[in-house]
Design a protein around this motif. Structure first.
Motif, mmCIF file in Angstrom:
data_model
loop_
_atom_site.group_PDB
_atom_site.id
_atom_site.type_symbol
_atom_site.label_atom_id
_atom_site.label_comp_id
_atom_site.label_asym_id
_atom_site.label_seq_id
_atom_site.Cartn_x
_atom_site.Cartn_y
_atom_site.Cartn_z
ATOM 1 N N ASN A 36 0.837 -1.188 0.000
ATOM 2 C CA ASN A 36 0.000 0.000 0.000
ATOM 3 C C ASN A 36 0.874 1.240 0.000
ATOM 4 O O ASN A 36 1.871 1.322 0.725
ATOM 5 N N GLN A 37 0.485 2.199 -0.778
ATOM 6 C CA GLN A 37 1.247 3.427 -0.960
ATOM 7 C C GLN A 37 1.519 4.149 0.356
ATOM 8 O O GLN A 37 2.560 4.813 0.511
ATOM 9 N N ALA A 38 0.620 3.980 1.334
ATOM 10 C CA ALA A 38 0.791 4.664 2.615
ATOM 11 C C ALA A 38 1.998 4.164 3.387
ATOM 12 O O ALA A 38 2.498 4.866 4.275
ATOM 13 N N THR A 39 2.483 2.983 3.077
ATOM 14 C CA THR A 39 3.638 2.430 3.790
ATOM 15 C C THR A 39 4.931 3.128 3.378
ATOM 16 O O THR A 39 5.876 3.214 4.170
ATOM 17 N N VAL A 40 4.981 3.598 2.150
ATOM 18 C CA VAL A 40 6.185 4.266 1.627
ATOM 19 C C VAL A 40 5.783 5.621 1.054
ATOM 20 O O VAL A 40 5.993 5.907 -0.118
ATOM 21 N N LEU A 49 5.240 -4.994 10.567
ATOM 22 C CA LEU A 49 4.768 -6.357 10.780
ATOM 23 C C LEU A 49 5.704 -7.091 11.730
ATOM 24 O O LEU A 49 6.918 -7.115 11.527
ATOM 25 N N GLY A 50 5.121 -7.668 12.777
ATOM 26 C CA GLY A 50 5.909 -8.415 13.742
ATOM 27 C C GLY A 50 6.392 -7.620 14.924
ATOM 28 O O GLY A 50 6.967 -8.200 15.857
ATOM 29 N N ASP A 51 6.160 -6.311 14.956
ATOM 30 C CA ASP A 51 6.664 -5.484 16.045
ATOM 31 C C ASP A 51 5.687 -5.331 17.203
ATOM 32 O O ASP A 51 6.048 -4.734 18.218
ATOM 33 N N GLY A 52 4.476 -5.837 17.053
ATOM 34 C CA GLY A 52 3.462 -5.543 18.059
ATOM 35 C C GLY A 52 2.681 -6.738 18.545
ATOM 36 O O GLY A 52 3.198 -7.852 18.633
ATOM 37 N N SER A 53 1.394 -6.498 18.821
ATOM 38 C CA SER A 53 0.545 -7.438 19.537
ATOM 39 C C SER A 53 -0.317 -8.322 18.644
ATOM 40 O O SER A 53 -1.007 -9.212 19.149
ATOM 41 N N TRP A 100 8.542 6.335 6.974
ATOM 42 C CA TRP A 100 8.603 7.349 5.919
ATOM 43 C C TRP A 100 9.942 8.082 5.914
ATOM 44 O O TRP A 100 10.335 8.642 4.887
ATOM 45 N N ALA A 101 10.633 8.085 7.039
ATOM 46 C CA ALA A 101 11.925 8.771 7.120
ATOM 47 C C ALA A 101 13.073 7.937 6.568
ATOM 48 O O ALA A 101 14.197 8.436 6.442
ATOM 49 N N ARG A 102 12.801 6.701 6.209
ATOM 50 C CA ARG A 102 13.841 5.793 5.731
ATOM 51 C C ARG A 102 13.813 5.661 4.214
ATOM 52 O O ARG A 102 12.892 6.135 3.544
ATOM 53 N N VAL A 143 12.610 -0.073 3.255
ATOM 54 C CA VAL A 143 11.336 -0.330 3.920
ATOM 55 C C VAL A 143 10.603 -1.481 3.233
ATOM 56 O O VAL A 143 10.073 -2.385 3.889
ATOM 57 N N LEU A 144 10.576 -1.467 1.909
ATOM 58 C CA LEU A 144 9.904 -2.545 1.183
ATOM 59 C C LEU A 144 10.591 -3.887 1.440
ATOM 60 O O LEU A 144 9.921 -4.893 1.701
ATOM 61 N N ALA A 145 11.909 -3.914 1.379
ATOM 62 C CA ALA A 145 12.627 -5.168 1.627
ATOM 63 C C ALA A 145 12.349 -5.686 3.033
ATOM 64 O O ALA A 145 12.129 -6.896 3.237
ATOM 65 N N GLU A 146 12.352 -4.796 4.011
ATOM 66 C CA GLU A 146 12.071 -5.207 5.390
ATOM 67 C C GLU A 146 10.645 -5.708 5.529
ATOM 68 O O GLU A 146 10.381 -6.717 6.212
#
Length: 276
Positions: free
Chosen positions: A10-14, A223-227, A256-258, A263-266
């Motif tokens: 989704n465009q909002a991720t990047v 993904l994977g950082d939370g609950s 967004w700062a990266r 970000v996509l690869a991660e």
């Protein structure tokens, strides 16, 4: 890319990426689907977006967003319907059959949640003929209850289904977003019900991390950082019969700062580790 054929970015991720960067970055990474947002689509031009995506061999999984359908006054209602008809046409123009709807919050001074939801139903009834004529499905997205006052009076899967089930399934469905639904202990039953009715129009991923940031809106976790049990959701959505793209939609200033490619690869790595 084995196992990620259904992954959609989704465009909002990047958000740091322009539309050409998004398309080029996804194509380079082997990602086959992208979820788009209306503002950058309008700036670039829907027809130009469609050409750009097709030329890269990608498809558009959804367009965000229509909605905000709770205005009680005739002028507000007419403006909302006009904007949503335009959104339907934009979705068709970019080549997606799914328009995500964020239904809207309470009008200023109102405490009438039921009345606001009924106005959403009335608006859907007015929009379905246009959506059907354009070949676009309206996808009602329930948002976490923290957004009920200002963004979306539809907070649960059950509430979304109660609206969607008033209309033919091919033209009104629901969005399953892990960020918004992970907390609800009735979601398994809701997913089964949605599957039986063929109502799942889109599936979106983000994690819930704490402490929540001020405003909450931009606090989605990688993904994977939370609950959230992301794999559980994927398994239940698939068991309900959904076979469409799975969008990573993560609103995060930290992402967004990266660098967008990083970000996509991660995100792909996290998708394999926590979703598949």
């Amino acid at each position: 890319m084995r196992g990620t054929e259904r992954f959609s970015l989704n465009q909002a991720t990047v958000r740091q990426w322009s539309l050409p960067d998004l398309v080029a970055g996804c194509a380079a990474a082997g990602v086959r689907h992208v979820g788009l947002w209306r503002e950058p689509v309008r700036e670039y031009g829907p027809a130009a977006v469609a050409r750009l995506v097709r030329a890269a061999g990608l498809s558009v999984s959804s367009l965000c967003r229509g909605g905000f359908l709770t205005a009680p006054d005739p002028a507000g209602r007419a403006a909302a319907l006009a904007d949503n008809r335009a959104a339907i046409e934009e979705a068709a123009a970019v080549g997606t059959d799914t328009l995500v709807l964020v239904c809207g919050g309470l009008p200023p001074g109102s405490r009438d949640l039921a009345g606001a939801r009924e106005r959403v139903a009335d608006a859907l009834a007015a929009l379905v003929p246009h959506a059907a004529g354009c070949g676009v499905r309206l996808a009602v997205e329930p948002l976490h209850p923290v957004f009920a006052a200002d963004r979306c009076v539809v907070s649960t899967l059950g509430q979304a289904l109660a609206l969607a089930e008033r209309f033919p399934a091919e033209w009104v469905g629901i969005v399953v977003d892990t960020y918004h639904l992970w907390w609800d202990d009735t979601v398994a039953e809701g997913l089964a019900r949605a599957g039986e009715g063929g109502r799942i129009a889109a599936f979106q991923l983000a994690d819930w991390v704490t402490p929540l940031p001020e405003g909450v809106l931009l606090g989605r976790g990688q993904l994977g950082d939370g609950s959230v049990d992301l794999r559980w959701f994927r398994e239940r959505v698939e068991a309900a019969g959904y076979t469409g793209p799975t969008e990573a939609e993560i609103f995060s200033p930290a992402l967004w700062a990266r660098d967008g490619a990083q970000v996509l690869a991660e995100t792909l790595e996290r998708y394999r580790a926590h979703v598949l």
